[in-house]
Enzyme design. Structure first.
Site, PDB file in Angstrom:
ATOM      1  N   CYS A  51       2.776  -8.858  66.980  1.00  0.00           N
ATOM      2  CA  CYS A  51       3.914  -8.862  67.909  1.00  0.00           C
ATOM      3  C   CYS A  51       5.262  -8.894  67.204  1.00  0.00           C
ATOM      4  O   CYS A  51       6.313  -8.904  67.858  1.00  0.00           O
ATOM      5  CB  CYS A  51       3.794 -10.056  68.863  1.00  0.00           C
ATOM      6  SG  CYS A  51       2.385  -9.924  69.966  1.00  0.00           S
TER       7      CYS A  51
ATOM      8  N   GLU B 151       6.763 -11.215  65.374  1.00  0.00           N
ATOM      9  CA  GLU B 151       7.588 -12.417  65.256  1.00  0.00           C
ATOM     10  C   GLU B 151       7.834 -12.804  63.804  1.00  0.00           C
ATOM     11  O   GLU B 151       8.839 -13.403  63.474  1.00  0.00           O
ATOM     12  CB  GLU B 151       6.921 -13.639  65.918  1.00  0.00           C
ATOM     13  CG  GLU B 151       6.499 -13.465  67.358  1.00  0.00           C
ATOM     14  CD  GLU B 151       5.000 -13.278  67.454  1.00  0.00           C
ATOM     15  OE1 GLU B 151       4.406 -13.846  68.373  1.00  0.00           O
ATOM     16  OE2 GLU B 151       4.444 -12.571  66.598  1.00  0.00           O
TER      17      GLU B 151
ATOM     18  N   ASN C  39       3.108  -9.664  61.767  1.00  0.00           N
ATOM     19  CA  ASN C  39       1.938  -9.832  62.627  1.00  0.00           C
ATOM     20  C   ASN C  39       2.048  -8.859  63.813  1.00  0.00           C
ATOM     21  O   ASN C  39       3.057  -8.163  63.963  1.00  0.00           O
ATOM     22  CB  ASN C  39       1.846 -11.285  63.094  1.00  0.00           C
ATOM     23  CG  ASN C  39       2.995 -11.665  64.002  1.00  0.00           C
ATOM     24  OD1 ASN C  39       4.156 -11.434  63.673  1.00  0.00           O
ATOM     25  ND2 ASN C  39       2.684 -12.228  65.150  1.00  0.00           N
TER      26      ASN C  39
END
Length: 318
Positions: free
Chosen positions: A227, A229, A225
């Protein structure tokens, strides 16, 4: 198991207890969307399949990305399926613009898409370490006007890292054709310099991620995704929440203790809470619903570690 009114009340009380005083903090999409009546997603993280290498395929992919973003989700996409810049396109008797040029269209779409009515979209674009356009991809953000609406990461293979380690050769190839042979360290140095100059690209060790994933036996993780994570498969999603560790310390310094039982109970409630989100969130792409309801992936993390250590009188890094 069919829920009764009594069991619903039991879990509602537990959810309230977990969220009271911020012991459990649901992800931002849950907090901003649940209970509003708005037709938005409660999931933060989405990954969609790589675009088909055609004009229609690329813009269908961008449309799908936009549909997710306008409902509040951030999207990750691997562009490695797109042919290199300058490659002949028989259907139009022209030449390909390459993935970096199309990345700009993905980026601009993200910038103008209101994410759930509250913020602009969020996007991760990736390219494999053996794509012929990888140097252009790695260096593009040193021009601060380029691709400002997306994060960029290189998909790093184990073979590439072995070649870097051994000062070996590395082939840049696409569609079974080798375009160029380089020293792996030439690309590695370019990545390091670009990251120093412009803080991008990031690196995602995708082969290692797949080997270590507990879903390795039924799905391939293809991107993260925005960012980073969560590595996800095609149409994979993840709903997020955090346990606030600092809330489980009683007292300060040498007399401080950790409420382990309270922490365990809150983790249990948070897991059940996030699992329930899977069933109550609106779905806007049928493939997302199918993927999530078959896997039921949740992302329960932690926050407040530094404050927890301060209360316990433990120096961070000791």
């Amino acid at each position: 198991v069919e829920e009764t009114e009594e069991s619903r009340k039991y879990w509602a009380d537990r959810f309230y207890e977990a969220m009271y005083d911020f012991k459990f903090v649901p992800g931002g999409r849950i907090l901003s969307g649940a209970g509003t009546g708005a037709d938005v997603t409660f999931f933060n993280c989405f990954v969609i399949p790589s675009p088909e290498d055609s004009y229609d395929g690329i813009f269908a992919n961008i449309h799908e990305m936009g549909q997710i973003m306008r409902r509040g989700g951030g999207v990750g996409i691997d562009l490695s399926t797109l042919r290199p810049k300058g490659e002949y396109v028989a259907g139009t008797n022209g030449y390909s613009s390459g993935p970096v040029a199309f990345a700009e269209i993905y980026s601009q779409t993200t910038l103008i898409t209101s994410q759930g009515g509250s913020r602009r979209g969020a996007l991760m674009l990736m390219l494999r370490d053996d794509h012929p356009d990888i140097f252009e991809f790695v260096r593009v953000k040193q021009d601060l006007s380029k691709i400002t609406g997306a994060n960029l990461s290189v998909k790093i293979s184990d073979r590439f890292m072995e070649a870097v380690k051994n000062d070996g050769d590395w082939e840049l190839k696409w569609g079974g054709k080798v375009y160029r042979k380089i020293k792996a360290r030439e690309l590695w140095d370019a990545i390091v310099e670009a990251a120093w100059r412009s803080a991008e690209p990031g690196l995602w060790f995708y082969e290692r991620a797949n080997k270590q994933s507990n879903s390795w036996y039924f799905e391939e993780l293809i991107s993260t995704n925005p960012c980073g994570e969560q590595g996800l498969g095609a149409y994979g999603v993840c709903n997020l929440g955090s346990i606030n560790l600092s809330k489980f310390v009683k007292g300060y310094g040498k007399k401080a203790t950790v409420d382990w039982d309270g922490l365990a109970a809150t983790v249990e409630s948070a897991v059940r809470f996030l699992d329930n989100v899977i069933d109550v969130t609106p779905y806007h792409v049928p493939q997302n619903e199918k993927a999530q309801k078959e896997i039921r992936r949740i992302g329960l993390g932690t926050m407040g570690l530094a404050d927890m250590l301060i209360k316990l009188g433990i120096r961070y890094g000791s």
